[in-house]
Write an enzyme that holds these catalytic residues in place. Structure first.
Site, PDB file in Angstrom:
ATOM      1  N   HIS A 204     -17.695 -40.815  12.634  1.00 60.00           N
ATOM      2  CA  HIS A 204     -16.969 -40.399  11.428  1.00 60.00           C
ATOM      3  C   HIS A 204     -15.492 -40.794  11.424  1.00 60.00           C
ATOM      4  CE1 HIS A 204     -15.551 -37.180  14.009  1.00 60.00           C
ATOM      5  NE2 HIS A 204     -14.606 -36.959  13.127  1.00 60.00           N
TER       6      HIS A 204
HETATM    7  C1  UD1 Z   1     -11.838 -34.001   9.549  1.00 55.91           C
HETATM    8  C2  UD1 Z   1     -10.711 -34.069  10.572  1.00 55.91           C
HETATM    9  C3  UD1 Z   1     -11.215 -34.696  11.856  1.00 55.91           C
HETATM   10  C4  UD1 Z   1     -12.469 -34.017  12.351  1.00 55.91           C
HETATM   11  C5  UD1 Z   1     -13.508 -34.031  11.248  1.00 55.91           C
HETATM   12  C6  UD1 Z   1     -14.786 -33.369  11.652  1.00 55.91           C
HETATM   13  C7  UD1 Z   1      -8.483 -34.356   9.593  1.00 55.91           C
HETATM   14  C8  UD1 Z   1      -7.369 -35.302   9.405  1.00 55.91           C
HETATM   15  N1  UD1 Z   1      -9.595 -34.874  10.125  1.00 55.91           N
HETATM   16  O1  UD1 Z   1     -12.146 -35.337   9.197  1.00 55.91           O
HETATM   17  O2  UD1 Z   1     -10.230 -34.567  12.848  1.00 55.91           O
HETATM   18  O3  UD1 Z   1     -12.954 -34.689  13.492  1.00 55.91           O
HETATM   19  O4  UD1 Z   1     -12.946 -33.343  10.114  1.00 55.91           O
HETATM   20  O5  UD1 Z   1     -15.724 -33.447  10.657  1.00 55.91           O
HETATM   21  O6  UD1 Z   1      -8.341 -33.192   9.297  1.00 55.91           O
HETATM   22  N2  UD1 Z   1     -16.598 -34.333   2.762  1.00 55.91           N
HETATM   23  C9  UD1 Z   1     -17.688 -33.819   2.114  1.00 55.91           C
HETATM   24  N3  UD1 Z   1     -18.020 -32.519   2.362  1.00 55.91           N
HETATM   25  C10 UD1 Z   1     -17.319 -31.726   3.193  1.00 55.91           C
HETATM   26  C11 UD1 Z   1     -16.176 -32.262   3.826  1.00 55.91           C
HETATM   27  C12 UD1 Z   1     -15.849 -33.563   3.615  1.00 55.91           C
HETATM   28  O7  UD1 Z   1     -18.362 -34.498   1.370  1.00 55.91           O
HETATM   29  O8  UD1 Z   1     -17.688 -30.555   3.366  1.00 55.91           O
HETATM   30  C13 UD1 Z   1     -16.250 -35.752   2.547  1.00 55.91           C
HETATM   31  C14 UD1 Z   1     -15.294 -35.960   1.418  1.00 55.91           C
HETATM   32  O9  UD1 Z   1     -15.677 -37.104   0.751  1.00 55.91           O
HETATM   33  C15 UD1 Z   1     -13.977 -36.215   2.108  1.00 55.91           C
HETATM   34  C16 UD1 Z   1     -14.407 -36.855   3.410  1.00 55.91           C
HETATM   35  O10 UD1 Z   1     -15.656 -36.272   3.714  1.00 55.91           O
HETATM   36  O11 UD1 Z   1     -13.109 -36.999   1.363  1.00 55.91           O
HETATM   37  C17 UD1 Z   1     -13.467 -36.652   4.541  1.00 55.91           C
HETATM   38  O12 UD1 Z   1     -13.189 -35.255   4.725  1.00 55.91           O
HETATM   39  P1  UD1 Z   1     -11.782 -34.802   5.365  1.00 55.91           P
HETATM   40  O13 UD1 Z   1     -11.729 -33.340   5.472  1.00 55.91           O
HETATM   41  O14 UD1 Z   1     -10.671 -35.476   4.638  1.00 55.91           O
HETATM   42  O15 UD1 Z   1     -11.775 -35.460   6.793  1.00 55.91           O
HETATM   43  P2  UD1 Z   1     -12.946 -35.654   7.864  1.00 55.91           P
HETATM   44  O16 UD1 Z   1     -13.289 -37.100   7.909  1.00 55.91           O
HETATM   45  O17 UD1 Z   1     -14.043 -34.677   7.672  1.00 55.91           O
END
Ligand code: UD1
Length: 364
Positions: A204
């Protein structure tokens, strides 16, 4: 004493759960705040249920966005929560945007911050998490560390020794509490695979999945791996999005699926032949479980998993990955020696330390 425990994203839940439960057990007043950085049921609610955590007292419902948007929205919302509640301490965990955002708000409002999993450094500032770690540590009053390298990093950065508490690893507390229950569910059956005969893959990190060429390459590598052993790939929503957007072919032999609940994933982790991952926490969980781990990154902020554990950095180098799998299949992978204080009692030590910190302040 009135404590605010903050969670936001998936890896926070298993780190903060034992602190919440221990705080509750000792009858200390607390408020559990969820920023909503992760919001899908499979990325959030299911963890509260499986870990026996109380539902959040406040759910901010922030959701996704760019780093600045997400961080700013959390800050605005958390400032109101802090203004309405006379917290004596804000407890944050890990290195996600929610961690840094809430630390910044609390510190500016004069509320002491405690950081669970302080001091880890990848020395790679292209990782958003590295920025979050540095900011949070330098704003924290109490820094709870999981390994000796973290203590050294903090000393080197000039953090006063009396603020550093080497307590061990809360995420491993959660793992040790739940591993038997996870195994008793035999989660491999659902995937038609046998214990000790499959590879578990997670991906991820932006550095691996946001670049379509890199993601393509990784899928090609996984195709090769899957010719040797079944590969199960619970994919993060971000990764699933990138696969769809980039029209990337996941090899048919790789079983891609939605994110898994904690107990399903833990059960599969504990019986994997090997794990391929770019996650931070999974490097630690495989060490605790003595399962070989090939980390698809060039660096790690968790060096104890290399020196005492089962982890090896392989980047995206197909030769290194194949060589690692050869060694694992030949039974030549070194066994883990458990890192110091990864004994299931870290949260107990954290709450002890919080009580000791609070005593002279007459907060009891
Ligand atoms: C975040 C953390 C990362 C951690 C990871 C675990 C930061 C900078 N990064 O990254 O350190 O290892 O979580 O998962 O805080 N999304 C969904 N559903 C959800 C959550 C996210 O669809 O419940 C999708 C969305 O499109 C979003 C993308 O995932 O834009 C990324 O989510 P985000 O919270 O920005 O960062 P992670 O990649 O999850």
């Amino acid at each position: 004493m009135f404590i605010c425990n903050v969670v936001g994203a998936r890896p926070n839940f298993m780190k903060i759960a034992p602190v919440v439960l221990e705080t509750q057990r000792r009858g200390i007043r607390q408020l559990l705040v969820h920023t909503g950085q992760h919001y899908d049921r499979q990325m959030s609610a299911v963890f509260f249920e499986e870990l026996g955590m109380p539902a959040p007292d406040i759910h901010m419902g922030i959701g996704s966005g760019s780093h600045a948007e997400q961080t700013a929205r959390i800050m605005i919302s958390f400032e109101k929560i802090c203004a309405e509640n006379a917290f004596d301490l804000v407890v944050v965990g890990g290195d996600v945007n929610s961690t840094a955002a809430c630390s910044l708000v609390a510190a500016k409002m004069g509320i002491p911050v405690a950081h669970v999993e302080a001091g880890l450094r990848s020395f790679d500032r292209t990782m958003p998490e590295e920025i979050n770690r540095i900011v949070t540590d330098h704003l924290s009053e109490l820094l709870f560390t999981t390994e000796e390298s973290a203590n050294e990093n903090l000393r080197r950065e000039g953090i006063a020794e009396e603020r550093i508490r080497f307590v061990g690893n809360c995420m491993i507390d959660t793992l040790r509490t739940h591993v038997e229950a996870a195994l008793s569910r035999s989660p491999w059956e659902e995937y038609g695979i046998e214990p000790n005969q499959y590879v578990l893959l997670t991906l991820h990190r932006p550095s691996n999945v946001d670049d379509a060429i890199k993601l393509h390459l990784l899928m090609d590598i996984m195709h090769e791996v899957s010719l040797r052993m079944p590969v199960v790939f619970p994919a993060h929503p971000r990764t699933l999005d990138r696969i769809r957007q980039g029209n990337i072919q996941v090899p048919p032999s790789v079983r891609v699926c939605e994110p898994m609940p904690y107990l399903t994933f833990l059960g599969l982790l504990a019986k994997a032949k090997c794990v391929l991952t770019d996650s931070g926490g999974i490097q630690e969980e495989t060490t605790a479980l003595n399962i070989p781990c090939l980390t698809l990154r060039e660096n790690t902020e968790r060096p104890v998993t290399l020196t005492r554990g089962t982890n090896r950095l392989v980047g995206t180098d197909v030769r290194k990955i194949n060589a690692g799998i050869d060694e694992i299949m030949a039974g030549k992978w070194p066994n883990a020696r458990q890192p110091l204080l990864w004994d299931g009692k870290a949260a107990h030590r954290i709450v002890d330390a919080v009580e000791a910190w609070a005593a002279p302040l007459n907060l009891r």
